[in-house]
Design a protein around this motif. Structure first.
Motif, PDB file in Angstrom:
ATOM      1  N   GLY A  83       0.799  -1.231   0.000  1.00 37.85           N
ATOM      2  CA  GLY A  83       0.000   0.000   0.000  1.00 37.85           C
ATOM      3  C   GLY A  83       0.829   1.277   0.000  1.00 37.85           C
ATOM      4  O   GLY A  83       0.282   2.373   0.058  1.00 37.85           O
ATOM      5  N   CYS A  84       2.169   1.153  -0.096  1.00 37.46           N
ATOM      6  CA  CYS A  84       3.011   2.363  -0.022  1.00 37.46           C
ATOM      7  C   CYS A  84       3.080   3.101  -1.354  1.00 37.46           C
ATOM      8  O   CYS A  84       3.553   4.228  -1.411  1.00 37.46           O
ATOM      9  CB  CYS A  84       4.416   2.022   0.471  1.00 37.46           C
ATOM     10  SG  CYS A  84       5.397   1.143  -0.755  1.00 37.46           S
ATOM     11  N   GLY A  85       2.656   2.465  -2.435  1.00 32.65           N
ATOM     12  CA  GLY A  85       2.604   3.201  -3.713  1.00 32.65           C
ATOM     13  C   GLY A  85       3.495   2.655  -4.816  1.00 32.65           C
ATOM     14  O   GLY A  85       3.699   3.327  -5.831  1.00 32.65           O
ATOM     15  N   LYS A  86       3.994   1.444  -4.683  1.00 34.55           N
ATOM     16  CA  LYS A  86       4.884   0.875  -5.707  1.00 34.55           C
ATOM     17  C   LYS A  86       4.160   0.721  -7.062  1.00 34.55           C
ATOM     18  O   LYS A  86       4.652   1.160  -8.089  1.00 34.55           O
ATOM     19  CB  LYS A  86       5.428  -0.499  -5.249  1.00 34.55           C
ATOM     20  CG  LYS A  86       6.197  -0.447  -3.949  1.00 34.55           C
ATOM     21  CD  LYS A  86       6.722  -1.804  -3.539  1.00 34.55           C
ATOM     22  CE  LYS A  86       5.647  -2.837  -3.205  1.00 34.55           C
ATOM     23  NZ  LYS A  86       4.776  -2.489  -2.071  1.00 34.55           N
ATOM     24  N   THR A  87       2.999   0.087  -7.003  1.00 34.91           N
ATOM     25  CA  THR A  87       2.238  -0.134  -8.239  1.00 34.91           C
ATOM     26  C   THR A  87       1.807   1.193  -8.855  1.00 34.91           C
ATOM     27  O   THR A  87       1.860   1.374 -10.072  1.00 34.91           O
ATOM     28  CB  THR A  87       1.016  -1.031  -7.945  1.00 34.91           C
ATOM     29  OG1 THR A  87       1.508  -2.298  -7.485  1.00 34.91           O
ATOM     30  CG2 THR A  87       0.151  -1.239  -9.171  1.00 34.91           C
ATOM     31  N   THR A  88       1.426   2.135  -8.003  1.00 39.06           N
ATOM     32  CA  THR A  88       1.036   3.468  -8.479  1.00 39.06           C
ATOM     33  C   THR A  88       2.200   4.115  -9.223  1.00 39.06           C
ATOM     34  O   THR A  88       2.037   4.629 -10.336  1.00 39.06           O
ATOM     35  CB  THR A  88       0.614   4.343  -7.279  1.00 39.06           C
ATOM     36  OG1 THR A  88      -0.480   3.710  -6.622  1.00 39.06           O
ATOM     37  CG2 THR A  88       0.222   5.742  -7.712  1.00 39.06           C
ATOM     38  N   LEU A  89       3.382   4.061  -8.631  1.00 39.15           N
ATOM     39  CA  LEU A  89       4.565   4.653  -9.251  1.00 39.15           C
ATOM     40  C   LEU A  89       4.875   3.978 -10.591  1.00 39.15           C
ATOM     41  O   LEU A  89       5.101   4.651 -11.599  1.00 39.15           O
ATOM     42  CB  LEU A  89       5.761   4.530  -8.293  1.00 39.15           C
ATOM     43  CG  LEU A  89       7.115   5.001  -8.803  1.00 39.15           C
ATOM     44  CD1 LEU A  89       7.076   6.482  -9.167  1.00 39.15           C
ATOM     45  CD2 LEU A  89       8.203   4.746  -7.756  1.00 39.15           C
ATOM     46  N   LEU A  90       4.852   2.644 -10.597  1.00 39.69           N
ATOM     47  CA  LEU A  90       5.161   1.927 -11.844  1.00 39.69           C
ATOM     48  C   LEU A  90       4.146   2.241 -12.932  1.00 39.69           C
ATOM     49  O   LEU A  90       4.502   2.387 -14.103  1.00 39.69           O
ATOM     50  CB  LEU A  90       5.215   0.406 -11.603  1.00 39.69           C
ATOM     51  CG  LEU A  90       6.330  -0.096 -10.686  1.00 39.69           C
ATOM     52  CD1 LEU A  90       6.388  -1.620 -10.713  1.00 39.69           C
ATOM     53  CD2 LEU A  90       7.683   0.476 -11.078  1.00 39.69           C
ATOM     54  N   SER A  91       2.869   2.350 -12.540  1.00 38.80           N
ATOM     55  CA  SER A  91       1.860   2.613 -13.574  1.00 38.80           C
ATOM     56  C   SER A  91       1.996   4.035 -14.121  1.00 38.80           C
ATOM     57  O   SER A  91       1.647   4.286 -15.273  1.00 38.80           O
ATOM     58  CB  SER A  91       0.449   2.306 -13.068  1.00 38.80           C
ATOM     59  OG  SER A  91       0.131   3.150 -12.010  1.00 38.80           O
ATOM     60  N   CYS A  92       2.541   4.961 -13.339  1.00 41.31           N
ATOM     61  CA  CYS A  92       2.826   6.309 -13.864  1.00 41.31           C
ATOM     62  C   CYS A  92       4.033   6.259 -14.799  1.00 41.31           C
ATOM     63  O   CYS A  92       4.058   6.925 -15.836  1.00 41.31           O
ATOM     64  CB  CYS A  92       3.094   7.299 -12.728  1.00 41.31           C
ATOM     65  SG  CYS A  92       1.634   7.661 -11.732  1.00 41.31           S
ATOM     66  N   ILE A  93       5.032   5.455 -14.453  1.00 39.44           N
ATOM     67  CA  ILE A  93       6.232   5.343 -15.299  1.00 39.44           C
ATOM     68  C   ILE A  93       5.873   4.753 -16.657  1.00 39.44           C
ATOM     69  O   ILE A  93       6.364   5.169 -17.697  1.00 39.44           O
ATOM     70  CB  ILE A  93       7.313   4.491 -14.590  1.00 39.44           C
ATOM     71  CG1 ILE A  93       7.870   5.255 -13.391  1.00 39.44           C
ATOM     72  CG2 ILE A  93       8.436   4.105 -15.549  1.00 39.44           C
ATOM     73  CD1 ILE A  93       8.788   4.436 -12.511  1.00 39.44           C
ATOM     74  N   VAL A  94       4.976   3.778 -16.625  1.00 35.77           N
ATOM     75  CA  VAL A  94       4.631   3.086 -17.865  1.00 35.77           C
ATOM     76  C   VAL A  94       3.552   3.856 -18.665  1.00 35.77           C
ATOM     77  O   VAL A  94       3.218   3.496 -19.783  1.00 35.77           O
ATOM     78  CB  VAL A  94       4.236   1.626 -17.519  1.00 35.77           C
ATOM     79  CG1 VAL A  94       2.780   1.479 -17.223  1.00 35.77           C
ATOM     80  CG2 VAL A  94       4.712   0.667 -18.559  1.00 35.77           C
ATOM     81  N   GLY A  95       3.057   4.929 -18.080  1.00 33.34           N
ATOM     82  CA  GLY A  95       2.113   5.790 -18.795  1.00 33.34           C
ATOM     83  C   GLY A  95       0.654   5.406 -18.658  1.00 33.34           C
ATOM     84  O   GLY A  95      -0.195   5.921 -19.375  1.00 33.34           O
ATOM     85  N   ARG A  96       0.347   4.514 -17.731  1.00 32.36           N
ATOM     86  CA  ARG A  96      -1.063   4.113 -17.542  1.00 32.36           C
ATOM     87  C   ARG A  96      -1.792   5.102 -16.647  1.00 32.36           C
ATOM     88  O   ARG A  96      -2.996   5.258 -16.727  1.00 32.36           O
ATOM     89  CB  ARG A  96      -1.145   2.719 -16.908  1.00 32.36           C
ATOM     90  CG  ARG A  96      -0.942   1.590 -17.892  1.00 32.36           C
ATOM     91  CD  ARG A  96      -1.177   0.271 -17.204  1.00 32.36           C
ATOM     92  NE  ARG A  96      -2.562   0.058 -16.842  1.00 32.36           N
ATOM     93  CZ  ARG A  96      -2.958  -0.593 -15.752  1.00 32.36           C
ATOM     94  NH1 ARG A  96      -2.083  -1.083 -14.913  1.00 32.36           N
ATOM     95  NH2 ARG A  96      -4.232  -0.769 -15.506  1.00 32.36           N
TER      96      ARG A  96
END
Ligand SMILES: Nc1ncnc2c1ncn2[C@@H]1O[C@H](COP(=O)(O)OP(=O)(O)OP(=O)(O)O)[C@@H](O)[C@H]1O
Ligand SMILES: [Mg+2]
Length: 253
Positions: A83-96
């Motif tokens: 819940g710290c934001g890893k998936t959120t960060l990755l999805s921003c990097i990948v442009g989703r």
């Protein structure tokens, strides 16, 4: 730990009103003032990223002034509590997804812009949640994604043979919906590897993977980053396996 692939565990840099912070060394902090040219030389460069969910009145702040520098030709291990934001960060990097404010550079361009190749064939993304078509067989899945990535059928078939063998997948004629959870995750991983992209973004690829295969996956990642052309960002909750990353970063809640 000297000798372990240049392992560096980054110290925590606390800041005001911090929700999520990337943990970069003072040396890397200097990079944060770096020139545009410098940012574009990195595989990924995130500067002053803020991201919240929910309404403005009642926001759930996930990323607060997060910075991240991923050098080309390295494995970047991203750790942090659920819940710290890893998936959120990755999805921003990948442009989703998009940041609320802040900058992201991926392979010299901004994700989602014309000609950046991101999202697209320059990156291979394995999402945390399986996003495959249940009615496709493994072979059809690979053909489908391979064609999208601009590969020709014979290239795909060759790559498929390698991936079936490497990831110990069942018969290529099996339908995705009839595979076990772990098998489906391996198909999802195979899709990310399919077109041999410059940048691999892997969100918990080793969940549900047995220890032997986990080891060969990491060996493969080390191998492909060796000549400096490929870069890997990987999240995991298995701290031990992150030893094999060149940089280990923590998001602290
Ligand atoms: N689509 C969404 N809408 C609202 N809140 C969300 C959404 N996605 C994630 N969140 C919230 O944002 C926070 C970060 O979630 P995220 O999935 O990025 O965490 P994570 O570090 O990947 O966790 P895990 O290790 O469990 O995968 C969590 O509090 C989560 O509840
Ligand atoms: Mg996640």
């Amino acid at each position: 730990q000297s000798g372990v692939m240049g392992e560096r565990v980054e110290p925590v840099v606390p800041g005001p009103d911090l929700v999520g912070v990337n943990v970069e060394r003072p040396m890397n902090m200097a990079h944060q003032q770096s020139s545009l040219w410098n940012k574009r030389q990195q595989a990924v460069c995130v500067r002053h990223a803020f991201k919240h969910y929910g309404s403005k009145k009642n926001p759930n702040h996930v990323l607060s002034d997060l910075n991240m520098t991923v050098a080309k030709g390295t494995i970047y291990g991203l750790l942090g509590a659920s819940g710290c934001g890893k998936t959120t960060l990755l999805s921003c990097i990948v442009g989703r997804r998009r940041l609320n404010t802040g900058e992201i550079w991926v392979l010299g361009g901004k994700p989602g812009t014309r000609g950046s190749g991101v999202p697209g064939k320059r990156v291979g993304y394995m999402p945390q949640e399986i996003a495959l078509y249940g009615e496709f067989s493994i072979r059809e899945t690979m053909l489908y994604f391979g064609w999208i990535f601009g590969m020709n059928t014979s290239e795909i078939k060759e790559r498929l043979q390698f991936l079936l063998n490497f990831l110990d997948l069942p018969s290529q004629n099996r339908l995705v919906k009839n595979l076990s959870g772990g098998q489906q995750r391996r198909v999802s991983f195979a899709v990310a590897l399919m077109h041999d992209p410059e940048l691999l973004i892997l969100d918990e690829p080793t969940v549900g993977v047995d220890p032997l295969l986990r080891q060969s996956i990491w060996n493969h990642l080390v191998q492909i980053t060796k000549d400096g052309n490929k870069t890997v960002i990987i999240t995991t909750h298995y701290i031990e396996e992150a030893r094999q990353a060149h940089t280990v970063s923590l998001i602290i809640l």
